[in-house]
Design a protein around this motif. Structure first.
Motif, mmCIF file in Angstrom:
data_model
loop_
_atom_site.group_PDB
_atom_site.id
_atom_site.type_symbol
_atom_site.label_atom_id
_atom_site.label_comp_id
_atom_site.label_asym_id
_atom_site.label_seq_id
_atom_site.Cartn_x
_atom_site.Cartn_y
_atom_site.Cartn_z
ATOM 1 N N GLU A 127 1.210 8.731 -6.370
ATOM 2 C CA GLU A 127 2.014 9.957 -6.310
ATOM 3 C C GLU A 127 2.932 9.944 -5.091
ATOM 4 O OE1 GLU A 127 1.434 14.809 -6.014
ATOM 5 O OE2 GLU A 127 -0.231 13.556 -6.710
ATOM 6 N N VAL A 128 2.413 9.451 -3.959
ATOM 7 C CA VAL A 128 3.246 9.326 -2.758
ATOM 8 C C VAL A 128 4.404 8.368 -3.022
ATOM 9 C CG1 VAL A 128 3.288 8.548 -0.348
ATOM 10 C CG2 VAL A 128 1.340 9.868 -1.198
ATOM 11 N N ALA A 129 4.113 7.248 -3.687
ATOM 12 C CA ALA A 129 5.165 6.282 -4.016
ATOM 13 C C ALA A 129 6.212 6.904 -4.933
ATOM 14 C CB ALA A 129 4.543 5.051 -4.682
ATOM 15 N N GLU A 130 5.770 7.713 -5.894
ATOM 16 C CA GLU A 130 6.709 8.393 -6.790
ATOM 17 C C GLU A 130 7.646 9.308 -6.011
ATOM 18 O OE1 GLU A 130 6.667 11.657 -10.472
ATOM 19 O OE2 GLU A 130 4.832 11.218 -9.346
ATOM 20 N N THR A 131 7.084 10.087 -5.075
ATOM 21 C CA THR A 131 7.908 11.005 -4.284
ATOM 22 C C THR A 131 8.923 10.240 -3.440
ATOM 23 O OG1 THR A 131 6.086 12.587 -4.178
ATOM 24 C CG2 THR A 131 7.849 12.862 -2.572
ATOM 25 N N ARG A 160 -3.275 6.079 6.087
ATOM 26 C CA ARG A 160 -3.348 7.535 6.117
ATOM 27 C C ARG A 160 -2.135 8.180 5.449
ATOM 28 N NH1 ARG A 160 -4.264 11.131 11.642
ATOM 29 N NH2 ARG A 160 -4.371 13.184 10.612
ATOM 30 N N THR A 161 -0.958 7.552 5.588
ATOM 31 C CA THR A 161 0.261 8.107 4.992
ATOM 32 C C THR A 161 0.184 8.107 3.468
ATOM 33 O OG1 THR A 161 1.530 7.311 6.884
ATOM 34 C CG2 THR A 161 2.780 7.896 4.910
ATOM 35 N N PHE A 166 -2.844 15.290 0.870
ATOM 36 C CA PHE A 166 -3.868 15.392 -0.180
ATOM 37 C C PHE A 166 -4.681 16.681 -0.072
ATOM 38 C CE2 PHE A 166 -8.230 14.719 -1.674
ATOM 39 C CZ PHE A 166 -7.970 14.488 -3.013
ATOM 40 N N SER A 167 -4.884 17.176 1.150
ATOM 41 C CA SER A 167 -5.653 18.420 1.316
ATOM 42 C C SER A 167 -5.017 19.570 0.554
ATOM 43 C CB SER A 167 -5.759 18.781 2.804
ATOM 44 O OG SER A 167 -4.469 18.916 3.380
ATOM 45 N N LEU A 168 -3.696 19.515 0.361
ATOM 46 C CA LEU A 168 -3.005 20.573 -0.390
ATOM 47 C C LEU A 168 -3.325 20.496 -1.880
ATOM 48 C CD1 LEU A 168 0.204 20.196 1.653
ATOM 49 C CD2 LEU A 168 -0.915 22.393 1.322
ATOM 50 N N ALA A 230 7.169 12.972 1.583
ATOM 51 C CA ALA A 230 8.503 12.387 1.756
ATOM 52 C C ALA A 230 8.868 12.136 3.211
ATOM 53 C CB ALA A 230 9.551 13.301 1.112
ATOM 54 N N GLN A 231 8.433 13.029 4.127
ATOM 55 C CA GLN A 231 8.926 12.944 5.513
ATOM 56 C C GLN A 231 8.473 11.678 6.215
ATOM 57 O OE1 GLN A 231 9.294 16.236 8.703
ATOM 58 N NE2 GLN A 231 7.323 15.310 9.118
#
Length: 341
Positions: A127-131, A160-161, A166-168, A230-231
């Motif tokens: 999901e991070v990669a998608e964003t 960690r990045t 993920f907590s959200l 993203a940031q």
């Protein structure tokens, strides 16, 4: 949430493939809406002038293929996500069933929320990669493909990045479950008839309504999550995020202070418009795939209709039907051999 219903006449692999293919097809068709939604949540320059103008800016700056950025990784994520979600959901439901096999609606919805969190944990790096792929300009890319995105994030920013925000997902599961529950406990009042009498169209509308309300409740958490994914100070324009922050609470604070509280629902228009075509395509594509499988398993006479095959017990599983067919075939062969003698 609107989900496809399992059918005991399909094998486990057939059911998984039907759900997977339907999910990939519906995701691919609605990818432009998903892209505009995520860009709006991140806060890239494409979405400064509203929903419709976003499509024009994306097309002018990135071309037609820009609308399908990140779709491949989203589709790849679908298969492990569905597998983990289904296995976890079945396990949790089994733990909370009573002696008669009954589970309350609230517990079932909560089980769905916990299963969603477990599936998200297993597939969160994708999901991070998608964003990241969506937030970048595909004509001046920092990342090239799924594997390169994951490896570069890991090498330059650390493990960690890959779980940033993920907590959200966990926090957002609670308002999401409350939204689903609020819809389903009032369905009897909405349609003025008991739920077991609902038609397929009513169930589809119920699913879309539950999805819309639940996603609206949990949307601020997803918006902040996308910004956190993203940031990156090393990327151009900090990865496209429209505010700079040091953590989850600071992100909420900076968004509300600098952009206004309604910014937490940026992209909600694209999200709401996407719900009906997404679930409509998901259901119809699943049913088409299911018909082909039912025909192969011998339950219906044609993959183009639901006309039941004569003499086939529809309550039997596919393995049992195959065994009956084999038995009848052997008995027919033996009778033919006996008549020759």
């Amino acid at each position: 949430m609107a989900t496809v219903k399992p059918d005991d006449r399909l094998t486990r692999s057939q059911g998984f493939m039907c759900v997977g293919f339907a999910g990939v097809f519906s995701k691919t068709v609605t990818s432009p809406l998903e892209l505009v939604k995520i860009k709006s949540q991140v806060g890239t320059f494409h979405c400064k002038k509203g929903f419709l103008h976003s499509f024009l800016v994306v097309y002018q700056n990135e071309g037609l293929r820009g609308f399908w950025k990140g779709n491949l990784v989203s589709c790849l994520r679908l298969f492990p996500y569905s597998a983990v979600h289904l296995a976890t959901y079945k396990h949790i439901v089994h733990l909370h069933m009573d002696e008669l096999g009954y589970i309350s609606q609230w517990r079932a919805i909560l089980a769905g929320g916990l299963a969603g969190v477990s599936a998200a944990l297993a597939t969160y790096p994708l999901e991070v990669a998608e964003t990241r792929l969506i937030a970048q300009n595909c004509r001046e890319p920092t990342y090239r493909g799924v594997v390169h995105t994951l490896s570069k994030i890991y090498q330059t920013e650390g493990l960690r990045t890959l779980y940033s925000g993920f907590s959200l997902t966990v926090l957002g599961a609670f308002p999401f479950s409350i939204g689903c529950y609020a819809v389903y406990v009032n369905l009897d009042k909405l349609w003025r008839e008991p739920q077991f009498q609902f038609t397929p169209l009513q169930n589809f509308i119920n699913g879309c309504l539950a999805a819309g309300i639940a996603q609206t409740f949990s949307y601020p958490f997803e918006t902040v999550k996308r910004k956190m994914q993203a940031q990156n100070p090393r990327l151009p324009h900090y990865g496209g995020a429209d505010v700079h922050f040091t953590g989850m609470l600071d992100c909420f604070r900076q968004v509300i202070r600098n952009k206004g509280i309604l910014t937490l629902w940026s992209g909600i228009t694209a999200n709401m418009i996407k719900i009906v075509p997404y679930f409509g395509l998901l259901f119809s594509c699943f049913e088409m795939c299911k018909q082909v499988c039912l025909y192969r398993n011998g339950y219906i006479v044609s993959p183009l209709s639901y006309k039941l095959a004569p003499g086939v017990d529809q309550s039997m599983g596919p393995t049992e039907v195959e065994e009956v067919k084999r038995y009848l075939k052997n008995r027919s062969f033996q009778s033919q051999q006996g008549s020759r003698w």
